[in-house]
Design an enzyme around this catalytic site. Structure first.
Site, PDB file in Angstrom:
ATOM      1  N   SER A   1      20.996 -50.289  45.351  1.00 32.66           N
ATOM      2  CA  SER A   1      19.905 -49.898  44.465  1.00 32.66           C
ATOM      3  C   SER A   1      19.000 -48.855  45.103  1.00 32.66           C
ATOM      4  O   SER A   1      18.831 -48.820  46.322  1.00 32.66           O
ATOM      5  CB  SER A   1      19.061 -51.124  44.103  1.00 32.66           C
ATOM      6  OG  SER A   1      19.850 -51.992  43.327  1.00 32.66           O
TER       7      SER A   1
ATOM      8  N   ARG B   1       7.355 -23.850  -4.032  1.00 33.13           N
ATOM      9  CA  ARG B   1       6.863 -25.234  -4.044  1.00 33.13           C
ATOM     10  C   ARG B   1       7.337 -26.050  -2.841  1.00 33.13           C
ATOM     11  O   ARG B   1       6.840 -27.130  -2.563  1.00 33.13           O
ATOM     12  CB  ARG B   1       7.282 -25.923  -5.361  1.00 33.13           C
ATOM     13  CG  ARG B   1       6.533 -25.396  -6.575  1.00 33.13           C
ATOM     14  CD  ARG B   1       7.171 -25.825  -7.896  1.00 33.13           C
ATOM     15  NE  ARG B   1       8.330 -24.996  -8.255  1.00 33.13           N
ATOM     16  CZ  ARG B   1       9.048 -25.157  -9.367  1.00 33.13           C
ATOM     17  NH1 ARG B   1       8.751 -26.122 -10.222  1.00 33.13           N
ATOM     18  NH2 ARG B   1      10.075 -24.361  -9.621  1.00 33.13           N
TER      19      ARG B   1
ATOM     20  N   GLN C   1      20.172 -10.066  -6.345  1.00 33.22           N
ATOM     21  CA  GLN C   1      19.154  -9.859  -7.384  1.00 33.22           C
ATOM     22  C   GLN C   1      17.997  -9.137  -6.700  1.00 33.22           C
ATOM     23  O   GLN C   1      17.414  -9.658  -5.744  1.00 33.22           O
ATOM     24  CB  GLN C   1      18.675 -11.213  -7.940  1.00 33.22           C
ATOM     25  CG  GLN C   1      17.644 -11.063  -9.042  1.00 33.22           C
ATOM     26  CD  GLN C   1      16.966 -12.390  -9.401  1.00 33.22           C
ATOM     27  OE1 GLN C   1      17.051 -13.363  -8.655  1.00 33.22           O
ATOM     28  NE2 GLN C   1      16.283 -12.412 -10.520  1.00 33.22           N
TER      29      GLN C   1
ATOM     30  N   ARG D   1      17.913 -46.584  55.653  1.00 33.77           N
ATOM     31  CA  ARG D   1      16.659 -47.302  55.478  1.00 33.77           C
ATOM     32  C   ARG D   1      15.897 -47.404  56.799  1.00 33.77           C
ATOM     33  O   ARG D   1      16.490 -47.641  57.852  1.00 33.77           O
ATOM     34  CB  ARG D   1      17.030 -48.707  54.986  1.00 33.77           C
ATOM     35  CG  ARG D   1      15.978 -49.440  54.269  1.00 33.77           C
ATOM     36  CD  ARG D   1      16.468 -50.846  53.971  1.00 33.77           C
ATOM     37  NE  ARG D   1      17.708 -50.877  53.204  1.00 33.77           N
ATOM     38  CZ  ARG D   1      18.571 -51.889  53.222  1.00 33.77           C
ATOM     39  NH1 ARG D   1      18.351 -52.943  53.981  1.00 33.77           N
ATOM     40  NH2 ARG D   1      19.654 -51.857  52.502  1.00 33.77           N
TER      41      ARG D   1
ATOM     42  N   ASP E   1      19.715 -25.212  -6.575  1.00 37.01           N
ATOM     43  CA  ASP E   1      18.775 -26.252  -6.132  1.00 37.01           C
ATOM     44  C   ASP E   1      19.036 -27.600  -6.803  1.00 37.01           C
ATOM     45  O   ASP E   1      18.139 -28.424  -6.919  1.00 37.01           O
ATOM     46  CB  ASP E   1      17.324 -25.799  -6.351  1.00 37.01           C
ATOM     47  CG  ASP E   1      16.942 -25.687  -7.823  1.00 37.01           C
ATOM     48  OD1 ASP E   1      17.842 -25.734  -8.682  1.00 37.01           O
ATOM     49  OD2 ASP E   1      15.736 -25.554  -8.105  1.00 37.01           O
TER      50      ASP E   1
HETATM   51  C1  UD1 Z   1      15.039 -24.168 -14.530  1.00 35.58           C
HETATM   52  C2  UD1 Z   1      15.152 -24.000 -16.038  1.00 35.58           C
HETATM   53  C3  UD1 Z   1      14.721 -25.301 -16.726  1.00 35.58           C
HETATM   54  C4  UD1 Z   1      15.567 -26.445 -16.231  1.00 35.58           C
HETATM   55  C5  UD1 Z   1      15.528 -26.527 -14.693  1.00 35.58           C
HETATM   56  C6  UD1 Z   1      16.559 -27.534 -14.207  1.00 35.58           C
HETATM   57  C7  UD1 Z   1      14.704 -21.646 -16.516  1.00 35.58           C
HETATM   58  C8  UD1 Z   1      13.732 -20.637 -17.047  1.00 35.58           C
HETATM   59  N1  UD1 Z   1      14.302 -22.908 -16.471  1.00 35.58           N
HETATM   60  O1  UD1 Z   1      13.662 -24.332 -14.216  1.00 35.58           O
HETATM   61  O2  UD1 Z   1      14.874 -25.188 -18.130  1.00 35.58           O
HETATM   62  O3  UD1 Z   1      15.129 -27.664 -16.799  1.00 35.58           O
HETATM   63  O4  UD1 Z   1      15.852 -25.258 -14.102  1.00 35.58           O
HETATM   64  O5  UD1 Z   1      16.468 -27.734 -12.822  1.00 35.58           O
HETATM   65  O6  UD1 Z   1      15.818 -21.278 -16.176  1.00 35.58           O
HETATM   66  N2  UD1 Z   1      16.428 -18.222  -9.212  1.00 35.58           N
HETATM   67  C9  UD1 Z   1      16.939 -16.972  -8.916  1.00 35.58           C
HETATM   68  N3  UD1 Z   1      16.207 -15.865  -9.229  1.00 35.58           N
HETATM   69  C10 UD1 Z   1      15.002 -15.943  -9.845  1.00 35.58           C
HETATM   70  C11 UD1 Z   1      14.481 -17.233 -10.152  1.00 35.58           C
HETATM   71  C12 UD1 Z   1      15.223 -18.348  -9.824  1.00 35.58           C
HETATM   72  O7  UD1 Z   1      18.035 -16.872  -8.353  1.00 35.58           O
HETATM   73  O8  UD1 Z   1      14.409 -14.890 -10.111  1.00 35.58           O
HETATM   74  C13 UD1 Z   1      17.209 -19.412  -8.845  1.00 35.58           C
HETATM   75  C14 UD1 Z   1      16.464 -20.303  -7.881  1.00 35.58           C
HETATM   76  O9  UD1 Z   1      16.809 -19.967  -6.537  1.00 35.58           O
HETATM   77  C15 UD1 Z   1      16.940 -21.693  -8.266  1.00 35.58           C
HETATM   78  C16 UD1 Z   1      17.351 -21.569  -9.713  1.00 35.58           C
HETATM   79  O10 UD1 Z   1      17.435 -20.183  -9.996  1.00 35.58           O
HETATM   80  O11 UD1 Z   1      18.056 -22.095  -7.486  1.00 35.58           O
HETATM   81  C17 UD1 Z   1      16.353 -22.246 -10.677  1.00 35.58           C
HETATM   82  O12 UD1 Z   1      15.097 -21.648 -10.515  1.00 35.58           O
HETATM   83  P1  UD1 Z   1      13.770 -22.514 -10.557  1.00 35.58           P
HETATM   84  O13 UD1 Z   1      12.621 -21.597 -10.353  1.00 35.58           O
HETATM   85  O14 UD1 Z   1      13.872 -23.675  -9.661  1.00 35.58           O
HETATM   86  O15 UD1 Z   1      13.780 -22.989 -12.105  1.00 35.58           O
HETATM   87  P2  UD1 Z   1      13.063 -24.280 -12.698  1.00 35.58           P
HETATM   88  O16 UD1 Z   1      11.611 -24.028 -12.801  1.00 35.58           O
HETATM   89  O17 UD1 Z   1      13.487 -25.480 -11.953  1.00 35.58           O
HETATM   90 CA    CA Z   2      14.497 -25.844 -10.060  1.00 31.19          CA
END
Ligand code: UD1
Ligand code: CA
Length: 488
Positions: A428, A17, A72, A463, A101
């Site tokens: 100057s 996003r 991961q 000059r 984040d």
């Molecule tokens: C997540 C939560 C949501 C919460 C929100 C708060 C879940 C399923 N949902 O949603 O309930 O309200 O955070 O901000 O957890 N990441 C990984 N590996 C992955 C996916 C994500 O390391 O496979 C990390 C991302 O880099 C990020 C964090 O996990 O820093 C959160 O992931 P993101 O996709 O932003 O989750 P949200 O949709 O915000």
């Molecule tokens: Ca998030």
């Protein structure tokens, strides 16, 4: 003595996003990558920090000294990300989990969540907050029954505190009814659940033993087959609520990134202001994290101070300072740029000055509007007040450089030095063709092109002598009029 704290930061996602080739957690905020803000807060708690990485792994590792990393392999969701960290987790004790984040979290807020976990018997603690628009967040569902059925949405604001097996505020007559908590993600909310304003912050504390049992049992969610960390919040859990929503705001797009930057700017500037720094405006000035400010320094509206700068003097409005030192009593006037420059006490530059690397203005030296200085020392009390370029030069004490003077430091092949002695006067529009030396006390007449050294106290003038012809102007005008008539 409390159990040692392990913290896991999830930072493996790309962050689609953001619409950026740069991994989301590396986007800079005040000179520090987003994820490093989170790690800093955790290190302030004394936590042993583990960061889960994948996208742009090398850059994320480089940005975070003093932490351990785990990879991961595929982005299979937040639950899978935490599962990747399992081999590094202790057998017992609290494990704080946060996302990479949420750069606005503070050590104080995290400390509250850790304390709530320590004070409750539940294996799971989650921090929540309330938002006007909960879109995109997981909703906190509290239930009184053991099968986890939903109860009506809680939209009423409540006072800060943690609710474990008690209802929020404990005033609804069900204060001692055991509570179960679960989290429903945006995509899976029923219309009623979607109305719930209390959302998951993404900050949790788990018992390590609970994670060892529960993580391998997570099931994937269709359609993407992702594993949700939020599925670990099930059954008896402690919810720590009542936080200011901005503390846990997740950055998922560039609009939220800009919002976060504004909040951090204010926070950093306020802290400096309380140390005695004067700010024209706490919101528009941006002070990056590696900058040192001193009491009584003054920061103008819209000023940017970046890199390893050190400011005790004044930075004028809309000026940019990077890796530069501005001593007490020195002034960088409005709309100036200083990069790799040093202003000693009483030195002044600008408005509209450009100081490049190696520009050193000693005590009381002044460079004025539209003056560019590079790799040059302007010694005590020397002045170049208008429209000048000083590159690879040494300007002696008290020397005066006239408007439009240029050091011709580059011959197309190499750079050469210009040395101007103490008290010299450069008229100057002089071109000083380097390498060249103008001795102390020498005078160079305006409009000269100096190609040979000028001895001390000599006068040099290249000059072309002026030729003046009386009444010629009228004659020229008459001739031009006649030509115009002839061409009609
Ligand atoms: C997540 C939560 C949501 C919460 C929100 C708060 C879940 C399923 N949902 O949603 O309930 O309200 O955070 O901000 O957890 N990441 C990984 N590996 C992955 C996916 C994500 O390391 O496979 C990390 C991302 O880099 C990020 C964090 O996990 O820093 C959160 O992931 P993101 O996709 O932003 O989750 P949200 O949709 O915000
Ligand atoms: Ca998030």
């Amino acid at each position: 003595m409390p159990a040692p704290l392990t913290a896991v930061v999830l930072a493996a996602g790309l962050g689609t996003r953001m619409r950026s080739p740069l991994a989301k957690v590396l986007h800079p905020l005040l000179g520090r990558p987003m994820v490093a803000w989170v790690v800093h807060a955790l290190q302030a708690l004394g936590a042993d920090v583990i960061v889960v990485v994948n996208h742009q792994e090398d850059a994320v590792r480089a940005a975070l000294p003093g932490v351990r990393f785990v990879r991961q392999e595929a982005p299979l969701g937040t639950g899978d990300a935490l599962r990747a960290a399992l081999p590094l987790l202790p057998d017992a004790g609290p494990v704080l989990v946060t996302a990479g984040d949420t750069p606005l979290i503070t050590a104080d807020a995290l400390r509250r969540v850790v304390a709530a976990h320590a004070g409750a018997a539940n294996p799971v603690t989650v921090a929540s907050f309330e938002v006007v628009d909960p879109t995109g967040y997981g909703r906190i569902i509290r239930s009184t029954s053991w099968d986890g059925g939903a109860e009506p949405p809680r939209n009423a604001p409540h006072t800060p505190g943690s609710s474990t097996s008690t209802a929020p505020g404990g005033t609804d007559g069900r204060a001692h009814v055991p509570r179960h908590v679960r989290i429903v993600e945006q995509a899976e909310c029923t219309p009623d659940e979607a109305l719930i304003a209390e959302v998951n912050s993404g900050v949790y504390v788990f018992d390590a033993a609970y994670l060892r049992a529960a993580l391998p049992a997570l099931a994937p969610h269709p359609p993407k087959g992702e594993f949700y960390l939020t599925d670990l919040v099930t059954g008896p859990a402690t919810v720590v609520s009542g936080f200011d929503a901005t503390l846990f705001a997740g950055v998922n797009d560039r609009a939220a990134l800009a919002d976060a930057r504004l909040i951090l700017r204010r926070r950093v500037n306020r802290a400096w202001a309380l140390q005695g720094v004067d700010f024209a405006d706490l919101e528009s000035a941006q002070i990056e994290v590696d900058v040192t400010l001193h009491p009584d320094a003054s920061i103008g509206l819209g000023a940017l101070v970046a890199g390893k700068s050190d400011v005790a003097g004044m930075v004028g409005p809309h000026s940019i300072v990077n890796d530069s030192t501005i001593a007490a009593g020195a002034i960088l006037h409005a709309h100036s740029i200083a990069v790799g420059a040093v202003l000693h006490p009483g030195a002044q530059a600008g408005p509209f000055a450009r100081l490049r690397p190696g520009a050193v203005l000693l005590e009381g030296a002044h460079v004025g509007n539209y003056v560019e200085v590079k790799n040059t020392t302007v010694r005590e009390g020397a002045k170049a007040n208008h429209l000048t370029y000083l590159g690879d030069a040494d300007v002696g004490e008290g020397a005066n450089i006239g408007a439009g003077t240029i050091t011709c430091n580059y011959d197309g092949f190499a750079k050469h030095r210009t040395v101007i002695g103490a008290g010299a006067f450069i008229g100057s529009n002089t071109a000083l063709v380097a390498p060249v030396t103008v001795g102390a006390g020498a005078i160079v007449g305006a409009g000269s092109t100096i190609t040979a050294d000028v001895p001390a106290d000599a006068v040099a003038l290249t000059r072309v002598p002026q030729k003046t012809t009386p009444n010629l102007a009228d004659k020229l005008r008459a001739r031009n009029r006649a030509r115009r008539e002839a061409n009609k």
